[in-house]
Scaffold this active site. Structure first.
Site, PDB file in Angstrom:
ATOM      1  N   ARG A  43      35.479  42.666  59.633  1.00 46.62           N
ATOM      2  CA  ARG A  43      35.067  42.378  61.012  1.00 46.62           C
ATOM      3  C   ARG A  43      36.231  42.442  61.991  1.00 46.62           C
ATOM      4  O   ARG A  43      36.043  42.486  63.192  1.00 46.62           O
ATOM      5  CB  ARG A  43      34.478  40.966  61.059  1.00 46.62           C
ATOM      6  CG  ARG A  43      32.969  40.977  61.010  1.00 46.62           C
ATOM      7  CD  ARG A  43      32.450  39.628  61.326  1.00 46.62           C
ATOM      8  NE  ARG A  43      33.137  38.615  60.532  1.00 46.62           N
ATOM      9  CZ  ARG A  43      32.601  37.462  60.164  1.00 46.62           C
ATOM     10  NH1 ARG A  43      31.386  37.177  60.524  1.00 46.62           N
ATOM     11  NH2 ARG A  43      33.262  36.574  59.458  1.00 46.62           N
ATOM     12  N   LYS A 142      32.023  40.383  40.441  1.00 49.65           N
ATOM     13  CA  LYS A 142      31.457  39.093  40.099  1.00 49.65           C
ATOM     14  C   LYS A 142      31.894  38.049  41.132  1.00 49.65           C
ATOM     15  O   LYS A 142      32.934  38.254  41.759  1.00 49.65           O
ATOM     16  CB  LYS A 142      31.853  38.674  38.690  1.00 49.65           C
ATOM     17  CG  LYS A 142      33.320  38.223  38.561  1.00 49.65           C
ATOM     18  CD  LYS A 142      33.595  37.607  37.234  1.00 49.65           C
ATOM     19  CE  LYS A 142      33.660  36.108  37.282  1.00 49.65           C
ATOM     20  NZ  LYS A 142      34.883  35.545  37.849  1.00 49.65           N
ATOM     21  N   HIS A 172      36.280  42.508  34.869  1.00 51.31           N
ATOM     22  CA  HIS A 172      37.595  43.163  34.722  1.00 51.31           C
ATOM     23  C   HIS A 172      38.186  42.981  33.322  1.00 51.31           C
ATOM     24  O   HIS A 172      39.079  43.708  32.926  1.00 51.31           O
ATOM     25  CB  HIS A 172      38.571  42.730  35.829  1.00 51.31           C
ATOM     26  CG  HIS A 172      39.187  41.382  35.626  1.00 51.31           C
ATOM     27  ND1 HIS A 172      38.540  40.218  35.942  1.00 51.31           N
ATOM     28  CD2 HIS A 172      40.398  41.006  35.149  1.00 51.31           C
ATOM     29  CE1 HIS A 172      39.325  39.189  35.662  1.00 51.31           C
ATOM     30  NE2 HIS A 172      40.460  39.648  35.181  1.00 51.31           N
ATOM     31  N   LYS A 176      40.745  45.661  30.455  1.00 50.64           N
ATOM     32  CA  LYS A 176      42.072  45.351  29.915  1.00 50.64           C
ATOM     33  C   LYS A 176      42.341  46.232  28.693  1.00 50.64           C
ATOM     34  O   LYS A 176      41.477  46.375  27.824  1.00 50.64           O
ATOM     35  CB  LYS A 176      42.146  43.872  29.507  1.00 50.64           C
ATOM     36  CG  LYS A 176      42.160  42.923  30.701  1.00 50.64           C
ATOM     37  CD  LYS A 176      42.303  41.486  30.247  1.00 50.64           C
ATOM     38  CE  LYS A 176      42.104  40.516  31.392  1.00 50.64           C
ATOM     39  NZ  LYS A 176      43.279  40.295  32.216  1.00 50.64           N
ATOM     40  N   GLU A 210      44.289  29.336  30.707  1.00 55.88           N
ATOM     41  CA  GLU A 210      45.157  29.629  31.846  1.00 55.88           C
ATOM     42  C   GLU A 210      46.032  28.400  32.091  1.00 55.88           C
ATOM     43  O   GLU A 210      45.556  27.273  31.948  1.00 55.88           O
ATOM     44  CB  GLU A 210      44.321  29.899  33.101  1.00 55.88           C
ATOM     45  CG  GLU A 210      43.449  31.129  32.997  1.00 55.88           C
ATOM     46  CD  GLU A 210      42.694  31.392  34.298  1.00 55.88           C
ATOM     47  OE1 GLU A 210      43.236  32.091  35.155  1.00 55.88           O
ATOM     48  OE2 GLU A 210      41.585  30.868  34.447  1.00 55.88           O
ATOM     49  N   ASP A 229      32.383  30.785  36.097  1.00 55.69           N
ATOM     50  CA  ASP A 229      33.530  31.614  36.456  1.00 55.69           C
ATOM     51  C   ASP A 229      34.037  32.446  35.270  1.00 55.69           C
ATOM     52  O   ASP A 229      34.486  33.571  35.441  1.00 55.69           O
ATOM     53  CB  ASP A 229      34.654  30.701  36.976  1.00 55.69           C
ATOM     54  CG  ASP A 229      35.801  31.467  37.617  1.00 55.69           C
ATOM     55  OD1 ASP A 229      35.513  32.407  38.390  1.00 55.69           O
ATOM     56  OD2 ASP A 229      36.974  31.134  37.348  1.00 55.69           O
ATOM     57  N   HIS A 234      33.297  36.832  31.297  1.00 54.71           N
ATOM     58  CA  HIS A 234      34.418  37.294  30.456  1.00 54.71           C
ATOM     59  C   HIS A 234      34.286  36.853  28.986  1.00 54.71           C
ATOM     60  O   HIS A 234      34.413  37.667  28.068  1.00 54.71           O
ATOM     61  CB  HIS A 234      35.752  36.786  30.999  1.00 54.71           C
ATOM     62  CG  HIS A 234      35.973  37.088  32.449  1.00 54.71           C
ATOM     63  ND1 HIS A 234      35.597  38.275  33.033  1.00 54.71           N
ATOM     64  CD2 HIS A 234      36.525  36.351  33.453  1.00 54.71           C
ATOM     65  CE1 HIS A 234      35.923  38.260  34.317  1.00 54.71           C
ATOM     66  NE2 HIS A 234      36.483  37.105  34.596  1.00 54.71           N
ATOM     67  N   LYS A 334      41.404  25.854  32.889  1.00 57.16           N
ATOM     68  CA  LYS A 334      42.568  25.972  33.778  1.00 57.16           C
ATOM     69  C   LYS A 334      43.505  24.810  33.489  1.00 57.16           C
ATOM     70  O   LYS A 334      43.093  23.787  32.957  1.00 57.16           O
ATOM     71  CB  LYS A 334      42.101  25.934  35.232  1.00 57.16           C
ATOM     72  CG  LYS A 334      41.242  27.150  35.590  1.00 57.16           C
ATOM     73  CD  LYS A 334      41.365  27.547  37.036  1.00 57.16           C
ATOM     74  CE  LYS A 334      40.465  28.709  37.388  1.00 57.16           C
ATOM     75  NZ  LYS A 334      41.100  30.023  37.165  1.00 57.16           N
TER      76      LYS A 334
HETATM   77  C1  BG6 Z   1      38.536  35.684  37.325  1.00 53.40           C
HETATM   78  C2  BG6 Z   1      38.253  34.235  37.607  1.00 53.40           C
HETATM   79  O1  BG6 Z   1      37.338  36.374  37.061  1.00 53.40           O
HETATM   80  O2  BG6 Z   1      39.387  35.796  36.198  1.00 53.40           O
HETATM   81  C3  BG6 Z   1      39.540  33.467  37.813  1.00 53.40           C
HETATM   82  O3  BG6 Z   1      37.451  34.131  38.758  1.00 53.40           O
HETATM   83  C4  BG6 Z   1      40.476  33.680  36.646  1.00 53.40           C
HETATM   84  O4  BG6 Z   1      39.297  32.073  37.985  1.00 53.40           O
HETATM   85  C5  BG6 Z   1      40.641  35.169  36.364  1.00 53.40           C
HETATM   86  O5  BG6 Z   1      41.738  33.109  36.971  1.00 53.40           O
HETATM   87  C6  BG6 Z   1      41.428  35.393  35.099  1.00 53.40           C
HETATM   88  O6  BG6 Z   1      41.734  36.754  34.993  1.00 53.40           O
HETATM   89  P1  BG6 Z   1      43.030  37.238  34.216  1.00 53.40           P
HETATM   90  O7  BG6 Z   1      42.910  38.729  34.219  1.00 53.40           O
HETATM   91  O8  BG6 Z   1      44.208  36.710  34.969  1.00 53.40           O
HETATM   92  O9  BG6 Z   1      42.929  36.630  32.851  1.00 53.40           O
END
Ligand code: BG6
Length: 484
Positions: A43, A142, A172, A176, A210, A229, A234, A334
């Site tokens: 925007r 996502k 994603h 990888k 993480e 999430d 994943h 996390k």
């Molecule tokens: C994302 C999540 O899809 O993946 C995040 O929304 C997360 O919360 C991330 O940190 C982790 O991705 P990667 O590639 O760093 O393991």
């Protein structure tokens, strides 16, 4: 080939953190089509030059193989354009139509990196503007919805505008290199296949840990939580990759059919398993890598009494002939002790011991996904004690480090996925029925948590989560990989 890549959410976090760097790497590697235009949409009131300057400034904050030299960035920047567009204003789409018509491209990619609440509008407006012809592909990031109903609503809106062949739903993790190698390990080698079943495998553990907290995404995350999430997408995709049957070929639908079968075979939740086979946690203050960290509830954007989970551990089974009775443990969180994503396959011990075996010792295959990428095969061998051969077995390890082996040649997840979209390869993208099956399976957990009103268990930042996660696995007579 000529390409227009249109980035909805062109000034957003995802665009400058992940997509632009990935496009830049592809440019640097010479894999973008010669006639490429990358069109940022937002925007904001700016022109091409202001957009180029914005992306240049942001590049200093992201991870690249190496930062671009000025001339190199300028050559990339020449591909960047900006079109101002308010996604909810029907009339604004005419500006995009006009821009694209200046030089009709053979392939047009619409990358929708916006809040999911806008997906339906964007698809409807693109169709109304005639930007849904067969040379157009749409990429959706996502989260696609926050439950089964909202996911279905988005998928239906997408289907009204595009055929499934044009739709690229990103997870994603599938991009990888380490996850690619998991498919290669299973379906490119005959060695493991005969062992890959309930007769030989005691349990499988999938961990995506993480050490970071929610960073600047507190307000988004607080309405989302770890189950939506990370687990719904994943972690379940990893479970599919490790548990699926060999596909009949490497085509997208052959792979996706097999993944779907896994999702449909997951044992349904019962009152018992909803309480005994799931642990949810939330991080309290703690210490991560020597630095003090605050509690989740003290993070910016998070409600002071939040009951959002930042950790989930669960046990499930794949109810089919290959896997019946084998526990699959999934764990993500996390502010855990380390950044570590891995899949651990624990084999059953030898059926009859003729050597002294350390308690619990058995073969184990560790598939390291990140930050290390490689395989470890844990075997038992006769140890040496002084000058005498010992009669006791000791663990030894075969180590394969893919980073060292392929290091510089590797292509990052987003770069790989973007190139697949450009080439029209759907293998690494998620089909709508897979997504719906995954939502159908996680939804009872969301409902149960909501109904109970209980808060998640607190765990200190920098640990492996609530002790209840260890108790859960111990009830089966197993332990998490870092515990045994
Ligand atoms: C994302 C999540 O899809 O993946 C995040 O929304 C997360 O919360 C991330 O940190 C982790 O991705 P990667 O590639 O760093 O393991």
């Amino acid at each position: 080939m000529s390409l227009d890549l249109v980035l909805f959410g062109g000034t957003g976090d995802l665009a400058w953190r992940k997509l632009m760097p990935a496009l830049f790497q592809a440019f640097r590697h010479g894999t973008l089509p010669a006639q490429t235009r990358i069109v940022g949409i937002a925007r904001d009131d700016m022109d091409d030059d202001a957009y180029r300057a914005l992306i240049r400034a942001r590049f200093t904050q992201v991870e690249l193989d190496k930062q671009p030299a000025q001339g190199e960035f300028d050559r990339f920047a020449a591909l960047l354009h900006f079109v101002r567009l308010d996604l909810s204003q029907t009339g604004d789409y005419a500006r995009l139509v006009g821009f694209l018509a200046q030089r009709p491209a053979q392939t047009v990619v619409m990358y929708v990196a916006t809040a999911p609440t806008l997906f339906t509008t964007v698809c409807e407006q693109l169709a109304a503007a005639g930007l849904n012809k067969s040379h157009v592909r749409i990429v959706l990031e996502k989260p696609l919805g926050h439950d089964l109903a909202s996911n279905r609503a988005i998928n239906e809106a997408v289907r009204r505008a595009f055929s499934e062949r044009q739709v690229f739903r990103i997870d994603h993790y599938l991009g990888k290199p380490s996850v690619q190698n998991l498919f290669a390990l299973r379906f490119g080698n005959a060695l493991f296949e005969p062992l890959w079943r309930r007769e030989n495998i005691a349990n499988i553990q999938i961990t995506i840990a993480e050490d970071l907290g929610v960073e600047k995404r507190g307000s988004f995350y607080d309405g989302t939580g770890a189950l939506r999430d990370m687990v719904q997408n994943h972690a379940l995709q990893l479970l599919c990759a490790i548990g699926m049957e060999p596909p009949i070929n490497a085509h997208a639908d052959a792979i996706r059919d097999e993944k779907l079968k896994v999702l449909r075979s997951l044992t349904p939740w019962t009152e018992h398993t909803l309480t005994q086979h799931v642990v949810r946690g939330q991080y309290a203050a703690g210490t991560v890598q020597g630095a003090a960290v605050v509690a989740y509830r003290d993070e910016p954007g998070v409600a002071a009494q939040s009951v959002t989970e930042t950790f989930v551990a669960l046990r499930t089974e794949i109810a089919n002939w290959r896997w019946a009775g084998v526990p699959f443990y999934l764990r993500t969180g996390k502010r855990l002790a380390a950044r570590d994503a891995s899949i651990v396959v624990n084999f059953r011990p030898a059926p009859h011991a003729i050597f002294d075996v350390p308690a619990g010792a058995a073969n184990r295959l560790v598939i390291n996904l990140q930050p290390r990428d490689g395989l470890e095969l844990h075997l038992l061998a006769l140890g040496q004690s002084g000058r005498r051969q010992s009669a006791a077995l000791a663990p030894v390890q075969l180590d394969l480090d893919f980073d060292r082996r392929f290091g510089a040649e590797r292509v990052g997840a987003y770069e790989r996925l973007l190139l697949d979209v450009i080439d029209g390869r759907l293998n690494l993208f998620v089909r709508s029925d897979e997504q719906e099956a995954a939502w159908r399976w996680v939804e009872p957990l969301l409902d149960a948590w909501k109904a109970s009103g209980d808060a998640p268990r607190a765990y200190a930042g920098g640990t492996w989560g609530p002790s209840a996660a260890s108790a859960m696995i111990a009830r089966d007579g197993h332990c998490w990989a870092e515990e045994c």
